[in-house]
Each structure stands twice: as structure tokens, then as C-alpha cells.
Design an enzyme around this catalytic site. Structure first.
Site, PDB file in Angstrom:
ATOM      1  N   LYS A 148       0.795  -1.240   0.000  1.00 56.33           N
ATOM      2  CA  LYS A 148       0.000   0.000   0.000  1.00 56.33           C
ATOM      3  C   LYS A 148       0.825   1.288   0.000  1.00 56.33           C
ATOM      4  CE  LYS A 148      -3.392  -1.131  -0.463  1.00 56.33           C
ATOM      5  NZ  LYS A 148      -3.685  -1.740  -1.800  1.00 56.33           N
ATOM      6  N   HIS A 169       7.745  -7.305  -1.748  1.00 57.42           N
ATOM      7  CA  HIS A 169       7.415  -6.766  -0.421  1.00 57.42           C
ATOM      8  C   HIS A 169       8.283  -7.439   0.648  1.00 57.42           C
ATOM      9  CE1 HIS A 169       4.026  -4.593  -1.931  1.00 57.42           C
ATOM     10  NE2 HIS A 169       3.173  -5.589  -1.979  1.00 57.42           N
ATOM     11  N   SER A 178      -5.092   2.604   4.297  1.00 53.61           N
ATOM     12  CA  SER A 178      -5.193   1.939   2.999  1.00 53.61           C
ATOM     13  C   SER A 178      -5.249   0.424   3.177  1.00 53.61           C
ATOM     14  CB  SER A 178      -3.991   2.331   2.138  1.00 53.61           C
ATOM     15  OG  SER A 178      -4.017   1.677   0.898  1.00 53.61           O
TER      16      SER A 178
HETATM   17  P1  A3P Z   1      -5.191   4.246  -1.120  1.00 51.43           P
HETATM   18  O1  A3P Z   1      -5.755   2.969  -0.596  1.00 51.43           O
HETATM   19  O2  A3P Z   1      -4.835   5.199  -0.025  1.00 51.43           O
HETATM   20  O3  A3P Z   1      -6.053   4.881  -2.153  1.00 51.43           O
HETATM   21  P2  A3P Z   1       0.234  -0.361  -3.746  1.00 51.43           P
HETATM   22  O4  A3P Z   1       0.301  -0.149  -5.208  1.00 51.43           O
HETATM   23  O5  A3P Z   1       1.582  -0.378  -3.092  1.00 51.43           O
HETATM   24  O6  A3P Z   1      -0.616  -1.518  -3.372  1.00 51.43           O
HETATM   25  O7  A3P Z   1      -0.461   0.948  -3.113  1.00 51.43           O
HETATM   26  C1  A3P Z   1      -1.825   1.207  -3.307  1.00 51.43           C
HETATM   27  C2  A3P Z   1      -2.129   2.634  -2.901  1.00 51.43           C
HETATM   28  O8  A3P Z   1      -1.563   3.523  -3.898  1.00 51.43           O
HETATM   29  C3  A3P Z   1      -3.613   2.923  -2.862  1.00 51.43           C
HETATM   30  O9  A3P Z   1      -3.789   3.913  -1.848  1.00 51.43           O
HETATM   31  C4  A3P Z   1      -3.840   3.474  -4.271  1.00 51.43           C
HETATM   32  O10 A3P Z   1      -5.015   4.222  -4.417  1.00 51.43           O
HETATM   33  C5  A3P Z   1      -2.602   4.324  -4.449  1.00 51.43           C
HETATM   34  N1  A3P Z   1      -2.304   4.635  -5.855  1.00 51.43           N
HETATM   35  C6  A3P Z   1      -2.273   3.777  -6.905  1.00 51.43           C
HETATM   36  N2  A3P Z   1      -1.994   4.432  -8.052  1.00 51.43           N
HETATM   37  C7  A3P Z   1      -1.838   5.731  -7.730  1.00 51.43           C
HETATM   38  C8  A3P Z   1      -1.546   6.911  -8.484  1.00 51.43           C
HETATM   39  N3  A3P Z   1      -1.363   6.871  -9.797  1.00 51.43           N
HETATM   40  N4  A3P Z   1      -1.463   8.087  -7.819  1.00 51.43           N
HETATM   41  C9  A3P Z   1      -1.651   8.134  -6.479  1.00 51.43           C
HETATM   42  N5  A3P Z   1      -1.936   7.069  -5.713  1.00 51.43           N
HETATM   43  C10 A3P Z   1      -2.026   5.866  -6.322  1.00 51.43           C
END
Ligand code: A3P
Length: 279
Positions: free
Chosen positions: A42, A89, A119
């Protein structure tokens, strides 16, 4: 429920990561030109992966995470010819030693852990591969104890800080990307010794905006590919994409509890110092 998870080296994994694979990671043969994309869940892994793909396109393959699957995983990765971007991870202590020996470049993306907790809480609720969570307060305590998938956020950051050598590792901050994406993309391009033009940088930033990525994923016929071993459903990844959503979830008391743990655990962390202004 219990059969969704297992523990290895004191860290919680889903059954999508087999113990046999984890045991054999040490034998993995890294290549000099591999790039590791490292994160705690996340933290913005998919966002950074999108940017990296655009920067290298089309001369690269983005693999699924090194810790995803069973023993056959290492052979699969081995069969890929050409440059590989390998997401993980894994805790720093569990990284196959070959990555270090071959001095592979690694990019570690880090995010305000308060926003990560929120998140991850939503992710636990939406993702059938993770156990059911009773409530936000219960989850927050689990998060602070490190009793969640991939272990403690605090230990993850500390382990990578310890295992890295500055020259080959770039630490990026989610919040910096939200604030000034072109600046961060330029930094990544320089770190990877790519010569990316201004107009290309501009284009990449547009293509990797939250709304663009979310919309594209929703339009896809087959969104069953992620860079996270916790799900193959890309639609679960894009929620809010905001900085500071923790303020909508934390009570003042929970905030104090969080900061107490943070200050205790991250006292000697250089990386964590950059996060303090976001608190
Ligand atoms: P939220 O749950 O706060 O919205 P990961 O890719 O490591 O799993 O992280 C997921 C988080 O990154 C989620 O956060 C997601 O919405 C956010 N995210 C994914 N793409 C993004 C982007 N282009 N810009 C900003 N946040 C992004």
C-alpha cells in the site's frame, strides 16, 4: 480464515506465497541489470511500476513479485530474457543475496505509515485473500504490533535501511510524488541513467495519474495482473490515492498511540526523518 495465512521467519504471508518458495529464495540468480521495486504493501507500488514501465518501454518486463507463487516461480523468472523489473514486499533480511552481490539497483517507495494503515485496512476488507477484520481500532492495533501481512511496517523500513548501500538504492516518497511528480520522475530517470526528454517526462506523468490508471484498469477486460502478491485483481488497488486520509480515521488518542510507537521504533531511522513533516 486461518488457512489464508502462514508465518515464515516471524513474518505473516498469505498462502499465495509458498513456504517452499521462501525457503529457496537464497538460490535465486539475480542479474546485474535487474531492478528491484521494493515496498511495504500500500505504499504506491503500482504507481511506481507504471512509471518505470513507461521510462523503459518497450525494453523491459515487469515480473510479478519474487515471493508470489510456489517453487516454480524462480525458474519462471529465470526464463525471462531481457531486462527485468522485479517487485517485492520482502523484508530486507530475506532478499536473495545475489541482488546485493551483483549490485542491482533498487528503488524503495515509502509512504506515511498512517495513510498506509488506513489503505491496508480497506484492503483487508475488500480483498478475499486476506482475513476478515473486526473494526478499524482492532486493525490499527494489529498494524502497530506488526501482526499484519508482510509484518511490521517499522521493521520493513528499518531492514531495508540496514541492508542497502546508498549508491544502488533510491528511496522515494509517495508524498513527494503527489506534490511534484515530474521532479521525482526526473530523479528516477537520472538514477537509472536513462536520458528522458522533458516532453516524455510530462507525458509519463499524465499517463500515470491516479484517474488515468484507475480508469484504464476499469476498462480492461482482464485486470488480473498486479505487482503485489496479495491479489491478482488490479481493480482492488485504486481506492483514493490521497495524502492524509488518515485524518478521516484516526481519533486523537489513536494518533498519540501511533506516534508513540513511531518515535520509539524509528528513533535512529534516517529515512523516517523525511516523513515527520507529513505527520
Ligand atoms: P489508497 O488505498 O490510499 O487509495 P500499492 O500499489 O503499493 O498496493 O499501493 C496502493 C495505494 O496507492 C492505494 O492507496 C492506491 O489508491 C494508491 N495509488 C495507486 N496508483 C496511484 C496513483 N497513480 N497516484 C496516487 N496514488 C495511487
Amino acid at each position: 480464515e486461518d488457512d489464508l495465512m502462514h508465518t515464515f521467519n516471524g513474518i505473516t504471508f498469505t498462502i499465495r506465497t509458498s513456504p517452499e518458495l521462501l525457503k529457496s529464495l537464497d538460490t535465486f540468480d539475480a542479474r546485474e541489470d535487474d531492478i528491484l521495486l521494493v515496498s511495504y504493501p500500500k505504499s504506491g507500488t503500482h504507481w511506481l511500476a507504471e512509471i518505470l514501465m513507461h521510462l523503459y518501454a518497450p525494453r523491459v518486463s515487469l515480473t510479478s513479485p519474487i515471493e508470489f507463487g510456489d517453487l516454480s516461480r524462480l525458474d519462471q523468472l529465470d526464463r525471462l530474457s531481457g531486462k527485468r523489473i522485479i517487485p517485492t514486499h520482502l523484508d530486507g533480511s530475506m532478499l536473495p543475496p545475489a541482488f546485493k552481490l551483483k549490485q542491482c539497483k533498487a528503488i524503495y517507495i515509502i509512504r506515511n505509515p498512517k495513510d498506509i494503515a488506513v489503505s491496508m485496512y480497506h484492503y483487508y476488507r475488500d480483498n478475499p485473500n486476506l482475513p476478515t477484520i473486526d473494526s478499524w481500532p482492532v486493525f490499527l492495533e494489529m498494524f502497530l504490533r506488526g501482526d499484519v501481512v508482510c509484518g511490521s511496517w517499522f521493521d520493513h523500513v528499518l531492514s531495508w535501511e540496514k541492508h542497502t548501500d546508498d549508491k544502488n538504492t533510491l528511496f522515494l516518497f509517495y508524498e513527494d510524488m503527489k506534490q511534484d511528480l515530474p521532479k521525482v520522475v526526473k530523479k528516477v530517470s537520472a538514477f537509472l541513467a536513462l536520458n528522458t526528454s522533458e516532453s516524455r517526462i510530462h507525458e509519463i506523468c499524465k499517463k500515470s495519474s491516479f484517474s488515468e490508471m484507475k480508469t484504464n484498469t476499469e476498462k480492461e477486460n482482464d485486470p488480473n495482473h498486479t505487482v503485489c502478491a496479495l491479489t491478482s485483481n488490479r481493480k482492488l488497488v485504486f481506492r483514493k490515492g490521497a495524502v492524509g486520509d488518515w485524518k478521516n480515521h484516526f481519533t486523537p488518542k489513536q494518533n498519540r498511540m501511533f506516534e508513540e510507537t513511531f518515535n520509539k521504533k524509528m528513533k535512529f531511522s534516517e529515512v523516517a526523518k523525511h516523513l515527520v513533516y507529513e505527520f
